[in-house]
Motif scaffolding. Structure first.
Motif, PDB file in Angstrom:
ATOM      1  N   ALA A   1     -12.415 118.549  70.323  1.00 37.55           N
ATOM      2  CA  ALA A   1     -12.241 119.921  70.810  1.00 37.55           C
ATOM      3  C   ALA A   1     -10.969 120.558  70.277  1.00 37.55           C
ATOM      4  O   ALA A   1     -10.912 121.775  70.065  1.00 37.55           O
ATOM      5  CB  ALA A   1     -12.220 119.938  72.339  1.00 37.55           C
ATOM      6  N   HIS A   2      -9.933 119.746  70.054  1.00 39.32           N
ATOM      7  CA  HIS A   2      -8.648 120.295  69.625  1.00 39.32           C
ATOM      8  C   HIS A   2      -7.878 119.252  68.827  1.00 39.32           C
ATOM      9  O   HIS A   2      -7.656 118.142  69.288  1.00 39.32           O
ATOM     10  CB  HIS A   2      -7.815 120.737  70.831  1.00 39.32           C
ATOM     11  CG  HIS A   2      -7.834 119.752  71.964  1.00 39.32           C
ATOM     12  ND1 HIS A   2      -7.218 118.513  71.911  1.00 39.32           N
ATOM     13  CD2 HIS A   2      -8.419 119.820  73.190  1.00 39.32           C
ATOM     14  CE1 HIS A   2      -7.410 117.875  73.046  1.00 39.32           C
ATOM     15  NE2 HIS A   2      -8.134 118.643  73.839  1.00 39.32           N
ATOM     16  N   GLU A   3      -7.489 119.614  67.630  1.00 39.35           N
ATOM     17  CA  GLU A   3      -6.658 118.742  66.804  1.00 39.35           C
ATOM     18  C   GLU A   3      -5.207 119.182  66.992  1.00 39.35           C
ATOM     19  O   GLU A   3      -4.796 120.227  66.493  1.00 39.35           O
ATOM     20  CB  GLU A   3      -7.053 118.839  65.334  1.00 39.35           C
ATOM     21  CG  GLU A   3      -6.225 117.955  64.426  1.00 39.35           C
ATOM     22  CD  GLU A   3      -6.625 118.046  62.970  1.00 39.35           C
ATOM     23  OE1 GLU A   3      -5.978 117.379  62.136  1.00 39.35           O
ATOM     24  OE2 GLU A   3      -7.574 118.800  62.657  1.00 39.35           O
ATOM     25  N   VAL A   4      -4.451 118.403  67.742  1.00 41.04           N
ATOM     26  CA  VAL A   4      -3.058 118.709  68.046  1.00 41.04           C
ATOM     27  C   VAL A   4      -2.165 117.817  67.185  1.00 41.04           C
ATOM     28  O   VAL A   4      -2.432 116.624  67.039  1.00 41.04           O
ATOM     29  CB  VAL A   4      -2.749 118.498  69.536  1.00 41.04           C
ATOM     30  CG1 VAL A   4      -1.289 118.784  69.841  1.00 41.04           C
ATOM     31  CG2 VAL A   4      -3.646 119.383  70.390  1.00 41.04           C
ATOM     32  N   SER A   5      -1.119 118.381  66.617  1.00 39.91           N
ATOM     33  CA  SER A   5      -0.203 117.582  65.804  1.00 39.91           C
ATOM     34  C   SER A   5       0.265 116.352  66.578  1.00 39.91           C
ATOM     35  O   SER A   5       0.619 116.449  67.753  1.00 39.91           O
ATOM     36  CB  SER A   5       1.016 118.417  65.410  1.00 39.91           C
ATOM     37  OG  SER A   5       2.041 117.579  64.908  1.00 39.91           O
TER      38      SER A   5
END
Length: 374
Positions: free
Chosen positions: A274-278
């Protein structure tokens, strides 16, 4: 026709396993489809923040993780060996444990709750969502039917691709190199952040007397070697570590992307799907577990019919999309503070660090590092 499960989860990593444990301990018939035939033994993510630990408690593995992990009780910022700031985490220590060890504990928990729920060597190739269930076609098994399905299959999510959900870029990107080595710093419970002109060097203690070293690069270097990373550390640090010649060394590009939707019909996305966060700041894994807690509640409502009519995952998306966006803003700030800088820019950055290390700035910075509000 194959039996219909309550929930099918695509992806048997840290988040997929966690969600499966939450569901299985409530008696939900869950199946996990994992493409890999053997677990990964790479350390990967290591940071477990207090909210993530609470999520692991909810899945019944918190105590086992505490016993295996070490506690990071403070963070220290330095430049050319000079102390700039110290942030204590005594009340909310960050735990450090290699991801493969955390996943092993989750697999053990799932096997105890629902023997046979994890199916390895199964690769999703097709997905059809109907009015009453979802059918998943996969290599390595016959078609799987479930009332609801979840994509927990990472940043390159096949589930998301099959649903046709695009992702949009968010601010924050940069190249990094990292390696794990024996810890000779004498700071076994402290994260060290070296703010240097050529870019930050971060290091974090790990179990077994190890320490992870992460260096910001001026540009991505996919062919990074141990010798290359050693040269970078030698150039930037007054007392660089000695990396073992065979230390596994990797280079990666940290970036941030957000799916346009977190759910479609009877299928939801969770974690990196859903979300690629650093990974800079170590929020990604704990953020995924918080997603899993919220999705567990949404699935419980969907299974018993008490959810929002026509939109069973609406509350899940309303809660988790803003949380992911806040995490991305924090990660962007972390990355910006560690980027290569000219002498005047670095001087301003160091002054800001000193200012934020005392009240009231310290409260906000500590909250960011410990993932409060996500």
């Amino acid at each position: 026709m194959s039996a219909r499960h309550d929930v099918a989860i695509v992806g048997g990593g840290a988040v997929g396993l966690h969600l499966a444990c939450l569901l299985a301990q409530r008696g939900v018939d869950v199946v996990v489809l994992e493409r890999r035939t053997e677990p990964s033994h790479l350390s990967r993510a290591i940071g477990i923040h207090a909210p993530g630990l609470a999520a692991l408690d909810a899945a019944g593995v918190g105590d086992a993780v505490r016993a295996a992990a070490i506690r990071i009780r403070s963070g220290v910022a330095l430049s050319r060996g000079r102390l700039l700031a110290r942030l204590p985490f005594e009340h909310e220590p960050i735990l450090a444990l290699q991801q493969h060890r955390t996943e092993a504990l989750l697999r053990e928990r799932l096997a105890a709750l629902a023997p046979g729920a994890l199916r390895q060597g199964v690769e999703l190739v097709g997905l059809a969502s109907g009015a009453d269930d979802v059918e998943l076609a996969a290599r390595g098994t016959s078609p799987v039917r479930a009332r609801w399905a979840v994509g927990a299959d990472g940043v390159r999510s096949t589930t998301r691709a099959l649903l046709g959900i695009p992702t949009g870029a968010r601010p924050g990107s940069g190249g990094y190199a990292m390696a794990d080595a024996p810890d000779a710093t004498g700071a076994a419970a402290t994260a060290l952040l070296h703010l240097e002109p050529a870019g930050i060097v971060e290091s974090f203690p790990m179990p077994g007397g190890q320490r992870r070293w992460v260096a910001r690069l001026a540009a991505p270097e996919p062919g990074m070697t141990t010798e290359g990373l050693q040269r970078i550390l030698d150039e930037r640090l007054l007392a660089p570590p000695r990396l073992p010649p065979l230390a596994p060394t990797s280079a990666f590009v940290a970036r941030q992307r957000l799916a346009d939707r977190f759910a479609l019909g009877r299928v939801a996305l969770v974690g990196d799907a859903a979300h690629e966060v650093s990974p800079i700041g170590g929020q990604g894994m704990s953020l995924g577990w918080l997603d899993a807690l919220a999705l567990d509640r949404a699935l419980a409502a969907a299974l018993d019919g008490s959810g929002e009519a026509g939109a069973p995952f609406a509350a899940y998306e309303r809660a988790r999309r803003p949380a992911a966006e806040r995490a991305m803003r924090r990660a962007w700030w972390n990355m910006a503070m560690g980027s290569p800088a000219s002498a005047p820019r670095l001087a301003l950055r160091l002054a800001l660090v000193r200012t934020l290390a005392v009240p009231p700035g310290r409260t906000a910075v500590t909250a960011a590092f410990t993932m409060r509000g996500l």
